[in-house]
Motif scaffolding. Sequence first.
Motif, PDB file in Angstrom:
ATOM      1  N   ARG A  90       2.125   9.273  32.496  1.00 58.00           N
ATOM      2  CA  ARG A  90       2.492   9.509  31.233  1.00 58.00           C
ATOM      3  C   ARG A  90       2.166  10.487  30.426  1.00 58.00           C
ATOM      4  O   ARG A  90       1.689  11.579  30.941  1.00 58.00           O
ATOM      5  N   SER A  98      -0.014  14.300  17.779  1.00 55.71           N
ATOM      6  CA  SER A  98       1.144  14.622  16.794  1.00 55.71           C
ATOM      7  C   SER A  98       0.604  15.342  15.682  1.00 55.71           C
ATOM      8  O   SER A  98       0.736  16.044  15.078  1.00 55.71           O
ATOM      9  N   ARG A 115       7.288   0.570  19.917  1.00 58.61           N
ATOM     10  CA  ARG A 115       7.272   0.561  21.075  1.00 58.61           C
ATOM     11  C   ARG A 115       8.619   1.642  21.480  1.00 58.61           C
ATOM     12  O   ARG A 115      10.658   1.054  21.050  1.00 58.61           O
ATOM     13  N   LYS A 116       9.431   2.608  21.645  1.00 57.82           N
ATOM     14  CA  LYS A 116      10.704   3.390  20.875  1.00 57.82           C
ATOM     15  C   LYS A 116      11.202   3.180  23.118  1.00 57.82           C
ATOM     16  O   LYS A 116      10.361   4.373  23.726  1.00 57.82           O
ATOM     17  N   GLU A 147       3.970   9.052  26.289  1.00 55.19           N
ATOM     18  CA  GLU A 147       5.594   8.894  27.102  1.00 55.19           C
ATOM     19  C   GLU A 147       5.471   8.788  28.371  1.00 55.19           C
ATOM     20  O   GLU A 147       5.097   9.084  29.606  1.00 55.19           O
ATOM     21  N   TYR A 148       6.279   8.057  28.270  1.00 52.05           N
ATOM     22  CA  TYR A 148       7.114   7.173  30.445  1.00 52.05           C
ATOM     23  C   TYR A 148       8.260   7.518  30.613  1.00 52.05           C
ATOM     24  O   TYR A 148       8.777   8.206  29.584  1.00 52.05           O
ATOM     25  N   MET A 171       8.227   5.476  25.075  1.00 58.37           N
ATOM     26  CA  MET A 171       7.346   5.437  24.371  1.00 58.37           C
ATOM     27  C   MET A 171       6.491   4.781  23.482  1.00 58.37           C
ATOM     28  O   MET A 171       7.314   4.338  22.868  1.00 58.37           O
ATOM     29  N   GLU A 216       1.741  10.607  20.452  1.00 53.88           N
ATOM     30  CA  GLU A 216       2.745  10.176  21.063  1.00 53.88           C
ATOM     31  C   GLU A 216       2.721   9.550  22.881  1.00 53.88           C
ATOM     32  O   GLU A 216       2.347  10.336  23.412  1.00 53.88           O
ATOM     33  N   LYS A 247      13.859   4.820  25.855  1.00 57.84           N
ATOM     34  CA  LYS A 247      14.522   6.254  25.720  1.00 57.84           C
ATOM     35  C   LYS A 247      15.975   6.003  25.951  1.00 57.84           C
ATOM     36  O   LYS A 247      16.501   4.922  26.518  1.00 57.84           O
ATOM     37  N   THR A 265       1.216  12.470  27.696  1.00 55.32           N
ATOM     38  CA  THR A 265       0.126  12.371  26.155  1.00 55.32           C
ATOM     39  C   THR A 265       0.202  13.150  24.921  1.00 55.32           C
ATOM     40  O   THR A 265      -0.174  14.254  25.907  1.00 55.32           O
TER      41      THR A 265
END
Length: 141
Positions: free
Chosen positions: A86, A91, A135-136, A107-108, A112, A105, A138, A88
């Motif tokens: 990931r 932000s 949890r967003k 990000e995997y 993310m 943030e 992609k 990190t």
Amino acid sequence: MKKIILALLICMSISTTNFAQDSDYNLVEKTVSYYLDGGTNNDFETLKKAFHKDATMKFISKGKYKEVDALDFFKRVIKPGPKSNRITRISNITVSGNVANAKLEIEYPTFMFIDYMNLLKIEGEWKVVNKIYYRKMKTKE
């Protein structure tokens, strides 16, 4: 002469205030870095340094509001193992007196997390007292 002394005192006061805010900003950054580094390295003891013992985590799961004890949750999910794949990023950090907020943030490869951490300065030490997250997923390009 009095005006010059007064002007110098005001400048010193502003400098001291900015230094205190910068110092608190750096301390908040250090605190949330414990969380990020602990999660990335699967190290609960490092992650735990970021949180107050009574910290909560709130989120929406399957359309329902959930609230859990943050440390209990992380103790269950963080297990020793290889470093997580990931990226990190901190932000944003906002500090106002003895309260702060940080947007993180994580990000995997396929999704993310967007975390909002609320912190309090307790007995001179910054601690996360509440975390909310989203949890967003992609989108494929």
